[in-house]
Design an enzyme around this catalytic site. Structure first.
Site, PDB file in Angstrom:
ATOM      1  N   THR A   1     -14.869 -21.578 -53.708  1.00  0.00           N
ATOM      2  CA  THR A   1     -13.531 -21.464 -54.714  1.00  0.00           C
ATOM      3  C   THR A   1     -13.125 -20.086 -54.371  1.00  0.00           C
ATOM      4  O   THR A   1     -13.598 -19.102 -54.136  1.00  0.00           O
ATOM      5  CB  THR A   1     -13.739 -21.508 -56.231  1.00  0.00           C
ATOM      6  OG1 THR A   1     -14.668 -20.771 -56.458  1.00  0.00           O
ATOM      7  CG2 THR A   1     -14.293 -23.012 -56.145  1.00  0.00           C
ATOM      8  N   ASP A   2     -11.801 -19.981 -54.595  1.00  0.00           N
ATOM      9  CA  ASP A   2     -10.825 -18.724 -54.767  1.00  0.00           C
ATOM     10  C   ASP A   2     -10.878 -18.077 -56.043  1.00  0.00           C
ATOM     11  O   ASP A   2     -11.636 -18.651 -56.878  1.00  0.00           O
ATOM     12  CB  ASP A   2      -9.340 -18.807 -54.287  1.00  0.00           C
ATOM     13  CG  ASP A   2      -8.589 -19.947 -55.109  1.00  0.00           C
ATOM     14  OD1 ASP A   2      -8.985 -19.917 -56.363  1.00  0.00           O
ATOM     15  OD2 ASP A   2      -7.473 -20.258 -54.950  1.00  0.00           O
ATOM     16  N   MET A   3     -10.216 -17.060 -56.262  1.00  0.00           N
ATOM     17  CA  MET A   3     -10.235 -16.334 -57.597  1.00  0.00           C
ATOM     18  C   MET A   3      -9.859 -17.438 -58.934  1.00  0.00           C
ATOM     19  O   MET A   3      -9.991 -17.117 -59.956  1.00  0.00           O
ATOM     20  CB  MET A   3      -9.449 -15.198 -57.560  1.00  0.00           C
ATOM     21  CG  MET A   3      -9.925 -13.926 -56.587  1.00  0.00           C
ATOM     22  SD  MET A   3      -8.966 -12.776 -56.371  1.00  0.00           S
ATOM     23  CE  MET A   3      -8.697 -12.057 -57.941  1.00  0.00           C
ATOM     24  N   GLY A   4      -9.088 -18.329 -58.599  1.00  0.00           N
ATOM     25  CA  GLY A   4      -8.458 -19.003 -59.528  1.00  0.00           C
ATOM     26  C   GLY A   4      -9.513 -20.369 -59.886  1.00  0.00           C
ATOM     27  O   GLY A   4      -9.326 -21.251 -60.838  1.00  0.00           O
TER      28      GLY A   4
ATOM     29  N   ILE B   1     -10.099 -22.648 -57.803  1.00  0.00           N
ATOM     30  CA  ILE B   1      -9.780 -23.964 -56.958  1.00  0.00           C
ATOM     31  C   ILE B   1     -10.518 -23.557 -55.526  1.00  0.00           C
ATOM     32  O   ILE B   1     -10.360 -22.417 -54.946  1.00  0.00           O
ATOM     33  CB  ILE B   1      -8.366 -23.778 -56.960  1.00  0.00           C
ATOM     34  CG1 ILE B   1      -7.832 -24.162 -58.118  1.00  0.00           C
ATOM     35  CG2 ILE B   1      -7.928 -24.959 -55.885  1.00  0.00           C
ATOM     36  CD1 ILE B   1      -6.213 -23.822 -58.508  1.00  0.00           C
TER      37      ILE B   1
END
Length: 129
Positions: free
Chosen positions: A14-17, A19
């Site tokens: 995932t990314d920082m969000g 997602i």
């Protein structure tokens, strides 16, 4: 023929969000293709070591339709068809339940270890009608 591969989304995907990072869908569908090759009775390491051939992706057309998130359980659905004596095309989807999150058409070619196109293994070649 089609094949389904289960994938769980881990934090590293995932990314920082929270997602799934867009490039990781390509990793997920790579796993799906690798699993399909095995189901078809081929071992990619043996093909490389014994026969001197590998599959090389030459084209990907992708549509991002939704977002997977941390801890999602996904299914990579892979269908394949030979397009020529050297070209292999895959239609792939990443799904969460019934929802399609990602769709791609992937073209791979069979290559020798020195980078020249070569014929697909006999079991994958299109049949003459």
């Amino acid at each position: 023929m089609s094949h389904e591969t289960q994938v769980r989304v881990y934090y590293e995907d995932t990314d920082m969000g929270g997602i799934v990072y867009y490039a990781n869908y390509l990793k997920f569908i790579e796993r799906g293709r690798s699993e399909l090759v095995e189901v078809l009775g081929m071992n990619q390491r043996e093909m490389r070591d014994r026969d001197g051939i590998v599959f090389v992706v030459t084209r990907v057309v992708a549509d991002y339709l939704g977002s997977a998130r941390l801890d999602d359980r996904l299914v990579v659905h892979t269908m394949h068809r030979a397009q020529s004596a050297v070209r292999w095309v895959f239609d792939q989807e990443v799904r969460r339940g019934a929802e399609v999150l990602f769709r791609a058409e992937v073209t791979a070619v069979c290559m020798t270890l020195d980078g020249r196109p070569t014929r697909l293994p006999k079991a994958l070649r299109p049949t003459a009608h």
